[in-house]
Design an enzyme around this catalytic site. Structure first.
Site, PDB file in Angstrom:
ATOM      1  N   GLU A 155      61.209 -19.748  31.217  1.00 14.45           N
ATOM      2  CA  GLU A 155      62.549 -20.963  30.981  1.00 14.45           C
ATOM      3  C   GLU A 155      61.706 -21.952  29.770  1.00 14.45           C
ATOM      4  O   GLU A 155      60.899 -22.278  30.298  1.00 14.45           O
ATOM      5  CB  GLU A 155      63.175 -22.175  31.552  1.00 14.45           C
ATOM      6  CG  GLU A 155      64.362 -23.128  31.662  1.00 14.45           C
ATOM      7  CD  GLU A 155      64.778 -23.869  32.084  1.00 14.45           C
ATOM      8  OE1 GLU A 155      64.682 -23.372  34.180  1.00 14.45           O
ATOM      9  OE2 GLU A 155      64.863 -24.590  32.747  1.00 14.45           O
ATOM     10  N   GLU A 160      65.444 -32.291  27.091  1.00 11.39           N
ATOM     11  CA  GLU A 160      66.760 -32.755  27.505  1.00 11.39           C
ATOM     12  C   GLU A 160      66.274 -34.123  27.657  1.00 11.39           C
ATOM     13  O   GLU A 160      64.799 -34.167  27.714  1.00 11.39           O
ATOM     14  CB  GLU A 160      66.042 -32.302  29.062  1.00 11.39           C
ATOM     15  CG  GLU A 160      66.297 -30.923  29.075  1.00 11.39           C
ATOM     16  CD  GLU A 160      65.837 -30.184  30.743  1.00 11.39           C
ATOM     17  OE1 GLU A 160      66.524 -29.986  31.951  1.00 11.39           O
ATOM     18  OE2 GLU A 160      64.936 -29.826  31.515  1.00 11.39           O
TER      19      GLU A 160
END
Length: 274
Positions: A155, A160
């Site tokens: 990933e 974020e």
């Protein structure tokens, strides 16, 4: 003989000018051609969100799932908007819990099955909203599952952002970092200071031997491929698709303050280079 030589020369010239190729069995995949790593970037794919609807040839709305990040995803139009050439992804208080029992709902899009790429540079210009429990994210997952179930395919978290933080998190996850616990050999995550309420360009430059995370064109953190460790350290030799979502709540970001909703992320454009 002359005709054969001519055809061969034509193929060589076309290959030399081409940046990527698309496998016949997966035409949505853009594989960067070998030897391009030191060449100048060329734009190969973009989305400017100039339509008043989602371009379904490029994107799908993310369905609900069982993880923190997608537990509150919805297809409802209330979590999606278009304004002045921008896509707006929203986190909202659910006003009809008889229809849907979840207390809040979130919107997100992904390019799964429609666009993926292996190696290149991606940039996303966006403005983030902040509230308690807000967790906007831009990230990537494997399109073809070369190594099996998550997290073996890896990933890549381009960005974020949590709550009202003045930093973003940029991270790689894999079997190596999660299941084997190897988060510091090499370091798998970095942070960068940001004014989330401004428009910023979030991105990565992805090479066969490293992933360079960036903010506004400046390198912030690099995750390298290394030798002498478990092979699962580098699952990043396969195509990945893109996810952009306005998440809410979860173990990491914490409880959601419903009084601070709605919250939104505005995406101006997405550009991919190889």
């Amino acid at each position: 003989m002359k005709r054969i030589l001519g055809a061969g020369l034509f193929y060589i010239l076309i290959s030399a000018c081409s940046v990527h190729h698309n496998p016949k069995e997966n035409p949505q995949v853009y594989l960067q051609n070998p030897g391009r790593e030191t060449k100048k970037w060329k734009l190969v794919w973009e989305e400017n969100f100039n339509s008043s609807n989602l371009d379904t040839s490029k994107w799908s709305r993310i369905p609900a799932g069982g993880a923190d990040w997608n537990r509150h995803m919805t297809q409802d139009d209330a979590c999606f908007g278009w304004e002045k050439g921008e896509l707006i992804l929203k986190g909202i208080k659910n006003t009809d819990q008889q229809k849907d029992a979840r207390p809040f709902l979130t919107g997100g899009i992904w390019s799964k099955g429609k666009f993926a790429f292996q190696y290149g540079r991606i940039e996303i210009r966006a403005k983030l909203g902040s509230s308690q429990g807000a967790w906007p994210a831009m990230w990537m997952l494997a399109e073809l599952d070369k190594y099996g179930q998550y997290p073996r395919n890896g990933e890549i978290d381009i960005m974020e952002h949590l709550n009202f933080d003045n930093i973003i998190y940029q991270t790689t996850h894999s079997h190596y970092t999660l299941n084997l616990g190897q988060k510091d050999n090499p370091k798998h995550s970095g942070t960068a200071k940001v004014n989330a309420g401004d428009y910023n360009v979030y991105g990565i430059s992805w090479y066969p031997d490293r992933i360079v995370f960036q903010l506004n064109g400046v390198d912030t953190f690099t995750y390298p491929r290394i030798t002498g460790v478990d092979a699962s350290q580098w699952p990043y030799d396969q195509p990945f698709y893109l996810l952009i979502d306005q998440q809410l709540g979860g173990t990491w970001v914490g409880e959601v303050d419903l009084k601070q909703l709605p919250v939104e992320m505005r995406i101006d454009w997405v550009k991919v280079y190889q």
